[in-house]
Design an enzyme around this catalytic site. Structure first.
Site, mmCIF file in Angstrom:
data_model
loop_
_atom_site.group_PDB
_atom_site.id
_atom_site.type_symbol
_atom_site.label_atom_id
_atom_site.label_comp_id
_atom_site.label_asym_id
_atom_site.label_seq_id
_atom_site.Cartn_x
_atom_site.Cartn_y
_atom_site.Cartn_z
ATOM 1 N N HIS A 63 -38.232 -6.372 -56.491
ATOM 2 C CA HIS A 63 -39.077 -7.575 -56.490
ATOM 3 C C HIS A 63 -38.353 -8.747 -55.853
ATOM 4 O O HIS A 63 -37.370 -9.253 -56.388
ATOM 5 C CB HIS A 63 -39.463 -7.921 -57.926
ATOM 6 C CG HIS A 63 -40.518 -8.986 -58.018
ATOM 7 N ND1 HIS A 63 -41.812 -8.793 -57.579
ATOM 8 C CD2 HIS A 63 -40.486 -10.257 -58.499
ATOM 9 C CE1 HIS A 63 -42.515 -9.893 -57.799
ATOM 10 N NE2 HIS A 63 -41.738 -10.807 -58.347
ATOM 11 N N TYR A 128 -46.520 -13.360 -50.396
ATOM 12 C CA TYR A 128 -47.786 -14.080 -50.545
ATOM 13 C C TYR A 128 -47.902 -15.350 -49.708
ATOM 14 O O TYR A 128 -48.852 -16.111 -49.847
ATOM 15 C CB TYR A 128 -48.087 -14.378 -52.013
ATOM 16 C CG TYR A 128 -47.091 -15.212 -52.787
ATOM 17 C CD1 TYR A 128 -47.115 -16.596 -52.741
ATOM 18 C CD2 TYR A 128 -46.146 -14.603 -53.596
ATOM 19 C CE1 TYR A 128 -46.225 -17.358 -53.479
ATOM 20 C CE2 TYR A 128 -45.241 -15.346 -54.339
ATOM 21 C CZ TYR A 128 -45.282 -16.719 -54.276
ATOM 22 O OH TYR A 128 -44.392 -17.460 -55.002
ATOM 23 N N ARG A 217 -54.007 -13.992 -63.285
ATOM 24 C CA ARG A 217 -54.592 -15.317 -63.100
ATOM 25 C C ARG A 217 -55.097 -15.519 -61.671
ATOM 26 O O ARG A 217 -55.929 -16.388 -61.429
ATOM 27 C CB ARG A 217 -53.646 -16.468 -63.465
ATOM 28 C CG ARG A 217 -52.187 -16.298 -63.358
ATOM 29 C CD ARG A 217 -51.407 -17.588 -63.659
ATOM 30 N NE ARG A 217 -50.341 -17.748 -62.679
ATOM 31 C CZ ARG A 217 -49.160 -17.154 -62.772
ATOM 32 N NH1 ARG A 217 -48.880 -16.401 -63.806
ATOM 33 N NH2 ARG A 217 -48.253 -17.317 -61.837
ATOM 34 N N GLU A 242 -45.122 -12.969 -67.859
ATOM 35 C CA GLU A 242 -43.806 -13.575 -67.638
ATOM 36 C C GLU A 242 -43.610 -14.767 -68.569
ATOM 37 O O GLU A 242 -42.490 -15.076 -68.967
ATOM 38 C CB GLU A 242 -43.699 -14.028 -66.169
ATOM 39 C CG GLU A 242 -42.358 -14.660 -65.819
ATOM 40 C CD GLU A 242 -42.234 -15.062 -64.357
ATOM 41 O OE1 GLU A 242 -43.246 -14.975 -63.631
ATOM 42 O OE2 GLU A 242 -41.128 -15.447 -63.934
ATOM 43 N N HIS A 276 -41.775 -8.199 -64.604
ATOM 44 C CA HIS A 276 -41.423 -8.999 -65.796
ATOM 45 C C HIS A 276 -41.881 -8.295 -67.078
ATOM 46 O O HIS A 276 -41.068 -7.799 -67.829
ATOM 47 C CB HIS A 276 -41.942 -10.434 -65.733
ATOM 48 C CG HIS A 276 -41.551 -11.171 -64.489
ATOM 49 N ND1 HIS A 276 -40.231 -11.326 -64.121
ATOM 50 C CD2 HIS A 276 -42.292 -11.763 -63.507
ATOM 51 C CE1 HIS A 276 -40.189 -12.005 -62.973
ATOM 52 N NE2 HIS A 276 -41.411 -12.258 -62.583
ATOM 53 N N ASP A 327 -36.158 -11.249 -57.300
ATOM 54 C CA ASP A 327 -37.263 -12.197 -57.495
ATOM 55 C C ASP A 327 -37.089 -13.519 -56.743
ATOM 56 O O ASP A 327 -37.309 -13.578 -55.543
ATOM 57 C CB ASP A 327 -37.450 -12.420 -59.009
ATOM 58 C CG ASP A 327 -38.769 -13.109 -59.340
ATOM 59 O OD1 ASP A 327 -39.534 -13.420 -58.414
ATOM 60 O OD2 ASP A 327 -39.044 -13.339 -60.538
HETATM 61 ZN ZN LIG Z 1 -42.114 -12.863 -58.607
#
Ligand SMILES: [Zn+2]
Length: 459
Positions: A63, A128, A217, A242, A276, A327
Site C-alpha cells: 500500500h 487516486y 465513504r 482506519e 488498515h 502508505d
Molecule cells: Zn492509504
C-alpha cells in the site's frame, strides 16, 4: 516486430537462503529472463557464481500513495486545535494542489528507489490523483497512471497499479469537497481508466492492474455492484476502518461497522486486501481471517496518523494473512514496518514476542515470512524463491555488526530488531540488480530529478 532479447543465464550463490519450505544452505539460483530458472540446494559455489551470504525473497509493499512522499516530515508541527488524521488530510490535500504529471513521476521515482533500497521489490500503488490541477480531466484519462508507470520503470520496481475509484465525499453519497477535485471520477470514467491503465503498464515486466474502491465513504453500494465482474479476477484493495470517526459514520449510515458491512454486502475473497482494518470487533476480526483476504497493515503511517493498533494476535490466531505497506511514505523502511507491527502489540499488551506464532519460534522469521507471503498474495504475484517465480531477491550483509555470527532465523531477528535497513546489501528485481551495497544504482539522477520537482512544487 522486434525480436525478443534473451539474456544469458546468471547464477547467484547464497551460503544460506530463505526458501518456501524454510532455510536452505548452499543455494544456487539460476536466473533467466527475469525469472528463477533453476534452484540447487546443498551445493558448493562454482566459478561464475555471484556469491552472497544470505538471500531472502524480496518484500511486497502492499500500500503506497507515492505522491505523499513529497510532504513527508512537513506535517509534524502542532496546529491550533487537536491534530488528527483529519487535519493531516487537509495538509495532504494542499500538497497536491500544484503537482503536475511530471512532478508526480519524479516524486514517485524517489519513493520507489527508497522502497528498493529498503528491500521492497514490488509496490501496490493505490493511485487516486487522476485529474489536472484545476480538477478538469486530462485529455488522456490515464495521464497520471502513465506517470506512475514511468516512475516504476525509472526506479526498476515491480508494479501492481491500483487505480482508485473515488466518487463521493462521505457515506451516503455526499458530494466531494473542492479539495478532492483531483481524485473524483464517475464509474464510466473509471472503467475507461482501467482499460487505459492496462495499456500504460504493458511496457513493464509482470505488471498487474488491480481495482481499488477508495473506501466505503467514497464509493456507493451501487458502484460496488457495477464493479462486481471486474473485481472477480484481479487484486482488489480498499481502505477500511482506519479511524474511529469512520466507524461511527458507517454505523450512522448503515447500522453496520465498515468491515462488517463490506463482508456482508460484497464478495470478499483471497484476491482482496483490506488496508488498515484497524478498528474491528472480535467477530469482524475472525470473519476477515476466514474470508482469506489480506490485511494491509501500515504500522509507520498508522502510528504517524494516530490511527490505532490492529488486533494482530487475534487475527493471526484465526489464520488471518497480512502484508505490510508504506502508505503515506513518511518513512520508507521494510524492517521498521515489521518492527513497529510487533512493538505496537508489545506496548499494548505489555508482553514480548507477540507475533512469533508460538513458544520457541522466531518473531523475526514469523514477521518476515508472513508479510512476504501475504504481500505477494495481495499484489497478485508469487514472490517466493521458487522455480518460475520472478527473480525478486534481497541479500543481507552478514558483515554488518548487527548480523555477525548469525544464521537462519537469528538473521531475521537481528535484521528486524537490531540492524534494520542498514543491513540490506543487494536487491534484484526481475533478475536485475538495482541496489548494490544498499544504494540504488540510479540514486544520483533520481534524487537530482526529485529536487528539481520539489523546487517547482514549493518554490
Ligand atoms: Zn492509504
Amino acid at each position: 516486430m522486434q525480436a525478443k532479447i534473451v539474456e544469458p543465464a546468471q547464477t547467484l550463490f547464497f551460503d544460506q537462503a530463505l526458501m518456501v519450505e524454510g532455510w536452505a544452505a548452499g543455494v544456487r539460483l539460476t536466473l533467466c529472463d527475469g525469472r528463477i530458472a533453476a534452484i540447487e540446494r546443498d551445493c558448493l559455489p562454482a566459478a561464475g557464481d555471484e556469491r552472497h551470504g544470505c538471500g531472502l525473497p524480496a518484500m511486497s509493499n502492499v500500500h503506497s500513495h507515492a505522491f505523499q512522499r513529497e510532504m513527508a516530515g512537513r506535517a509534524e508541527r502542532s496546529g491550533s486545535n487537536v491534530d488528527s488524521f483529519w487535519t493531516w488530510r487537509e495538509a495532504m490535500y494542499a500538497s497536491v494542489d500544484r503537482m503536475t504529471p511530471d512532478d508526480l513521476r519524479a516524486v514517485a521515482s524517489l519513493a520507489y528507489m527508497e522502497m528498493l533500497e529498503s528491500g521492497f521489490s514490488r509496490v501496490g500503488e493505490f493511485h487516486y490523483l487522476h485529474r489536472d490541477i484545476d480538477g478538469a480531466p486530462f485529455a488522456d484519462v490515464a495521464e497520471m497512471s502513465v506517470a506512475i508507470t514511468a516512475a516504476a520503470a525509472e526506479a526498476g520496481i515491480g508494479l501492481t497499479l491500483l487505480p482508485v475509484l473515488y466518487s463521493y465525499g462521505g457515506f451516503g453519497g455526499l458530494p466531494p469537497q473542492p479539495a478532492q477535485r483531483r481524485f473524483i471520477q464517475d464509474i464510466d470514467a473509471y472503467l475507461r481508466l482501467l482499460e487505459e491503465a492496462e495499456g500504460a503498464v504493458r511496457a513493464l515486466p509482470d505488471a498487474i492492474v488491480g481495482i481499488a474502491p477508495h473506501s466505503l465513504r467514497a464509493v456507493s453500494p451501487d458502484q460496488f455492484r457495477l464493479l462486481g465482474p471486474a473485481m472477480k479476477h484481479r487484486p482488489v484493495h480498499i481502505h477500511i476502518a482506519e479511524q474511529i470517526r469512520e466507524v461511527e459514520d458507517c454505523l450512522a449510515w448503515s447500522g453496520r461497522r465498515p468491515v462488517e458491512w463490506l463482508l456482508d454486502n460484497v464478495d470478499v475473497g483471497a484476491n482482496w486486501c483490506l488496508v488498515h482494518a484497524t478498528h474491528m470487533t472480535e467477530a469482524e476480526t475472525a470473519a476477515l481471517a476466514r474470508s482469506g483476504a489480506v490485511a494491509g497493515l501500515c504500522p509507520i503511517t498508522e502510528a504517524n496518523l494516530g490511527d490505532g493498533i490492529f488486533p494482530a494476535p487475534a487475527f493471526l490466531a484465526a489464520g488471518g494473512r497480512f502484508g505490510i505497506g508504506s502508505d503515506s511514505n513518511v518513512r520508507i523502511d521494510c524492517a521498521e514496518e515489521l518492527r513497529l507491527l510487533e512493538y505496537g502489540q508489545r506496548l499494548l499488551h505489555r508482553r514480548r514476542n507477540m507475533l512469533a506464532g508460538g513458544p520457541g519460534r522466531s518473531t523475526g522469521r514469523a514477521l518476515y515470512a508472513n508479510a512476504a507471503r501475504g504481500g505477494a498474495q495481495a499484489l497478485g504475484v508469487g514472490l517466493q524463491l521458487e522455480v518460475g517465480g520472478a527473480a525478486d531477491i534481497i541479500s543481507l550483509d552478514l558483515g554488518h555488526p548487527g548480523l555477525l555470527d548469525k544464521s537462519g532465523d537469528a538473521i531475521l531477528d537481528a535484521y528486524i530488531f537490531a540492524a534494520g535497513a542498514d543491513a540490506v546489501d543487494c536487491v534484484w528485481r526481475y533478475g536485475e540488480k538495482v541496489v548494490v551495497g544498499g544504494r540504488h544504482r540510479r540514486r544520483g539522477e533520481i534524487v537530482a530529478d526529485y529536487i528539481r520537482a520539489l523546487e517547482r512544487l514549493i518554490g
